[in-house]
Write an enzyme that holds these catalytic residues in place. Structure first.
Site, PDB file in Angstrom:
ATOM      1  N   TRP A 352     -17.078 -24.423  11.426  1.00  0.00           N
ATOM      2  CA  TRP A 352     -16.960 -25.457  12.039  1.00  0.00           C
ATOM      3  C   TRP A 352     -16.464 -26.585  12.780  1.00  0.00           C
ATOM      4  O   TRP A 352     -16.589 -27.963  12.945  1.00  0.00           O
ATOM      5  CB  TRP A 352     -14.814 -25.785  11.320  1.00  0.00           C
ATOM      6  N   ASP A 353     -16.907 -26.082  13.729  1.00  0.00           N
ATOM      7  CA  ASP A 353     -17.560 -27.384  15.227  1.00  0.00           C
ATOM      8  C   ASP A 353     -18.432 -27.997  14.689  1.00  0.00           C
ATOM      9  O   ASP A 353     -17.759 -29.414  15.689  1.00  0.00           O
ATOM     10  CB  ASP A 353     -18.227 -25.422  15.695  1.00  0.00           C
ATOM     11  N   GLU A 495      -7.423 -18.082  15.453  1.00  0.00           N
ATOM     12  CA  GLU A 495      -7.796 -16.659  14.809  1.00  0.00           C
ATOM     13  C   GLU A 495      -7.100 -15.612  15.382  1.00  0.00           C
ATOM     14  O   GLU A 495      -7.276 -14.624  14.855  1.00  0.00           O
ATOM     15  CB  GLU A 495      -9.155 -16.743  15.218  1.00  0.00           C
ATOM     16  N   LYS A 608      -4.608 -18.856  19.762  1.00  0.00           N
ATOM     17  CA  LYS A 608      -5.619 -18.688  19.887  1.00  0.00           C
ATOM     18  C   LYS A 608      -5.655 -20.222  20.636  1.00  0.00           C
ATOM     19  O   LYS A 608      -6.426 -20.309  21.885  1.00  0.00           O
ATOM     20  CB  LYS A 608      -7.003 -17.820  19.585  1.00  0.00           C
ATOM     21  N   GLN A 609      -5.391 -20.488  19.844  1.00  0.00           N
ATOM     22  CA  GLN A 609      -6.492 -22.629  20.001  1.00  0.00           C
ATOM     23  C   GLN A 609      -5.619 -23.287  18.606  1.00  0.00           C
ATOM     24  O   GLN A 609      -4.405 -23.054  18.169  1.00  0.00           O
ATOM     25  CB  GLN A 609      -7.838 -21.837  19.885  1.00  0.00           C
TER      26      GLN A 609
HETATM   27  C1  BGC Z   1     -12.991 -19.501  17.334  1.00  0.00           C
HETATM   28  C2  BGC Z   1     -13.524 -20.784  16.043  1.00  0.00           C
HETATM   29  C3  BGC Z   1     -15.329 -21.696  16.339  1.00  0.00           C
HETATM   30  C4  BGC Z   1     -15.486 -20.062  17.013  1.00  0.00           C
HETATM   31  C5  BGC Z   1     -17.116 -20.112  17.522  1.00  0.00           C
HETATM   32  C6  BGC Z   1     -14.122 -18.704  18.339  1.00  0.00           C
HETATM   33  O1  BGC Z   1     -13.769 -18.028  18.720  1.00  0.00           O
HETATM   34  O2  BGC Z   1     -12.169 -18.612  17.614  1.00  0.00           O
HETATM   35  O3  BGC Z   1     -12.823 -21.954  15.166  1.00  0.00           O
HETATM   36  O4  BGC Z   1     -15.126 -22.127  15.710  1.00  0.00           O
HETATM   37  O5  BGC Z   1     -15.667 -19.570  18.514  1.00  0.00           O
HETATM   38  O6  BGC Z   1     -17.134 -21.572  18.071  1.00  0.00           O
END
Ligand code: BGC
Length: 766
Positions: A352-353, A495, A608-609
């Protein structure tokens, strides 16, 4: 590292050779052009190095129980240099005057060093290299060696090695090696499962000529061994050209054609011709051609920042440099990897980046490139249909991780160690991180809003919106007791939270997806006749729209509670409030894994984010300013920013909320993700999404750029220590130049039709 080298804001310098930074420098100094990237591994070998050459779209599955990944192709960077029999390597003898620079203006890397061998022989070395932005197949290297203490006998071995692997997984066959006309070395090989022909050429030119030259063919390696006698203070110079071609190059394959159908000899012939042509030019000439392309890029794309701290500018240009080399702007069979092509991290897969973090940058600076990325999603629909079907759903369920068009889901199933169980941590994202389908649709609609490109909607956009809406309609679950649809058992953007119900981000983006699908169905017959013809043949569109509206109306969308907090998911607000100060103060990332298992983290109120914050950033009009602020502060205090996707989005929202100091702090964190002091965080490649985030921080955050149904808005949130910010924006066929200081914002339309803007709340048409 030294970030203050002149001209300020353009040069990244490694000013001390430190083997602990080997991987980091290979990644951040990586060079490329969207077709290929080459890691900046030093010519001579060191423990811990990871040579890497990656070409977009060459995906291969090394073994049946592995997932497909972007293969590490044969290497051309390695050289063995023997000085009177002693091997040149900076971890032996004495190194002085070391400098390695990446000049962002030209994409050239230059390394200079004075070296005294263990036996006391002194030499000066200068190495230069670039990957051409003019000719995507070409990389060029130059070396000068000057003995300083006496005459020396030199032996140089240089050529092509297919001993490279992705952490031990071999993707290329041994291949056929041969010398071709003009003295070039050629290796012709194929990827083991996807059967993509790969041809690598390498040609050396020396001044003065070598005393002897001997081709040496070994297993998976083909080099020339050159011998020289070089007098004191005389300079030996070498120019090396390398060319890469594959059977997946656009010239060989039309869309959808299997790679194996390309004849490897055709690929060889293309490589022979490319190299023969380049061989007639000097390194300087070829560099000048490539540098001219870089100049054009910077003329159009530079984001100028005048700040008290010049690193603010350098961090932005570093991001723009990588944003340019990670994307293949004209090939819609390929996406962008989470590490670009600067390393084997995340296996070259797209996430999704692309839509949420990178898309805004490409869309507002090069809309055609954004279209290419969204065509890639459309071409990947077969994989999305396959995934939906395998999981018992309808429509298009986009893979969490994507590779080649019809690969479908390629997320690996296991990851690192679980500190409690001692087993590998299962990776569930490929199974239950479902929001990606809504994210792709969000990207489609954003693209349409910003370009008004009806041809894209007609060919691709309508189908994506309708098919993802079909997926969501089959994915939601009716809760009889509550009289509503819910989306249960997912992973949201955060995540650290698995198997959650009603992740707010997922639910709201699903609602948006359903709304937009209804919008396009309503307009399709008149506006997008081809889409209408093909979709109405498959479906009763009126009935579909009614179904989408029903699901949308009854879909549960979490609202602020009595304290004004919106639950990130049903479970979150009831979780244990562990003290996070230790992890909030970490210098690296993910230190929480050293103390807790994912299972334990699932029970803790820790993120996490950006998750709920991400929702507020992409849909800022959902709630009032007070709710935005409250939720931002609440969730930020529970967020460890253990994903590189996090700081940048926090920066944007903090800017909008007037949290100026925090916004600047978040920006600086974002530019430190790859350039900062952490020596190992970029070992497996740079963080692509973070590069998109850096652009979003300045343009969407500090300049307040937001997109609306029929206009763009800009608001001045410039940090106190920034004197000036200037950039270009493409919008609906027009090109605008934005110049901001703390007190003023000047917007000039450089070309294109009139556009409606709202600037600091005042509406105007340019
Ligand atoms: C993140 C995801 C991301 C992926 C690739 C993961 O660590 O939690 O949101 O899409 O890294 O960058």
């Amino acid at each position: 590292m030294n970030y203050k080298k002149e001209p300020l804001g353009w040069i990244i310098e490694e000013d001390v050779f430190d083997p602990r930074r080997t991987g980091k420098c290979e990644s951040i100094f990586a060079q490329g052009n969207g077709y290929m990237n080459i890691r900046c591994t030093l010519e001579e070998s060191y423990v811990g190095e990871h040579r890497g050459a990656f070409i977009t779209g060459t995906f291969n599955k090394a073994l049946p129980d592995e997932v497909t990944e972007l293969p590490n192709l044969p290497d051309v960077t390695e050289m063995k240099i023997l000085v009177n029999g002693e091997r040149f390597a900076m971890d032996a003898g004495k190194t002085e005057g070391y400098s390695r620079t990446l000049d962002l203006r030209t994409g050239e890397v230059v390394r200079t060093v004075n070296w005294t061998s263990p036996a006391g022989v002194k030499l000066r070395f200068a190495f230069r290299r670039f990957v051409s932005l003019k000719n995507e197949h070409l990389a060029a290297f130059r070396m000068e060696v000057t003995p300083l203490s006496g005459d020396v006998d030199l032996v140089i071995e240089s050529g092509i090695s297919s001993r490279t692997s992705n952490s031990g997984s071999q993707h290329c066959a041994e291949g056929e090696k041969r010398l071709v006309e003009g003295g070039a070395l050629r290796l012709m090989t194929r990827t083991t499962q996807s059967d993509v022909p790969v041809v690598v050429h390498c040609l050396h030119k020396f001044t003065p000529a070598p005393a002897a030259s001997l081709p040496v063919m070994e297993r998976r390696c083909f080099v020339n061994r050159y011998t020289f006698h070089v007098a004191k203070d005389e300079t030996l110079s070498m120019e090396k050209l390398a060319a890469y071609h594959t059977g997946r190059d656009l010239v060989f394959t039309s869309y959808g054609q299997p790679a194996g159908s390309t004849n490897a000899m055709q690929v060889c012939a293309a490589g022979d011709a490319c190299l023969a042509k380049a061989a007639g030019h000097s390194y300087e000439d070829l560099l000048a051609e490539s540098a001219a392309c870089w100049k054009q890029y910077w003329d159009e794309q530079d984001v100028v920042i005048e700040s008290e701290d010049p690193f603010d500018q350098l961090g932005m240009r570093f991001a723009l440099y990588h944003l340019n080399i990670m994307i293949r702007r004209d090939d819609s069979r390929v996406g962008i990897g989470a590490k670009g092509m600067t390393g084997e991290g995340y296996k070259g897969h797209s996430f999704w980046d692309t839509e949420m973090f990178l898309m805004p940058h490409y869309l507002f600076t090069d809309p055609k490139a954004a279209r290419t990325l969204l065509e890639y999603r459309w071409r990947s629909l077969p994989g999305a249909f396959k995934k939906a079907e395998e999981n018992g759903y309808s429509g298009a369920m986009f893979p969490w991780e994507s590779a080649w068009l019809d690969d479908g889901e390629v997320t690996p199933l296991i990851g690192g160690a679980d500190i409690v169980t001692g087993k590998s941590i299962p990776i569930l994202t490929g199974m239950i991180e479902h929001h990606i389908s809504a994210d792709v649709s969000w990207g489609v609609w954003l693209y349409y809003l910003a370009t008004g490109d009806d041809s894209y909607m007609d060919q691709c956009g309508c189908e994506i919106l309708v098919e993802t809406a079909r997926f969501w309609s089959s994915r939601v679950e009716w809760q009889e007791d509550k009289g509503r649809y819910e989306i249960r058992d997912v992973i949201g953007p955060d995540e650290y939270k698995e198997h959650v119900d009603n992740n707010a981000f997922t639910n709201y983006l699903t609602a948006e997806n359903l709304d937009r699908a209804c919008d396009v169905i309503a307009q399709m017959q008149e506006r997008w006749p081809n889409a209408y013809a093909s979709l109405s043949e498959k479906y009763d569109l009126a009935a579909l729209s009614a179904q989408f509206q029903d699901v949308r109306a009854k879909l549960y969308l979490p609202q602020p509670d009595a304290d004004g907090i919106i639950a990130q998911n049903d479970q979150y607000l009831g979780l244990e409030k562990t003290d996070l100060s230790k992890y909030k103060a970490q210098t690296g990332v993910s230190s929480i894994y050293e103390d807790y298992s994912p299972h334990q983290m699932n029970q803790m109120m820790v993120s996490k984010q950006a998750d709920l914050v991400m929702l507020l950033r992409v849909m800022p009009d959902l709630f009032d300013a007070d709710t935005l602020r409250k939720n931002f502060l609440f969730y930020e205090s529970r967020t460890l920013h253990d994903s590189s996707l996090s700081h940048g989005q926090h920066c944007v929202l903090a800017s909008w909320l007037g949290l100026d100091e925090m916004a600047l702090d978040m920006y600086r964190h974002a530019i430190h993700i790859d350039l900062g002091p952490n020596m190992t965080s970029s070992d497996e490649g740079i963080h692509s999404a973070s590069m998109g985030n850096v652009w979003q921080c300045a343009v969407c955050g500090f300049a307040g750029l937001q997109w609306h149904a029929d206009h763009l808005s800009l608001d001045n949130h410039l940090p106190a220590c920034w004197k000036r910010l200037a950039f270009r924006v493409h919008y609906r066929g027009a090109v605008l130049r934005v110049e901001m200081t703390r007190d003023a914002m000047h917007i000039t339309k450089l070309s294109g039709p009139s556009v409606k803007l709202v600037v600091n709340g005042v509406e105007d048409t340019l």
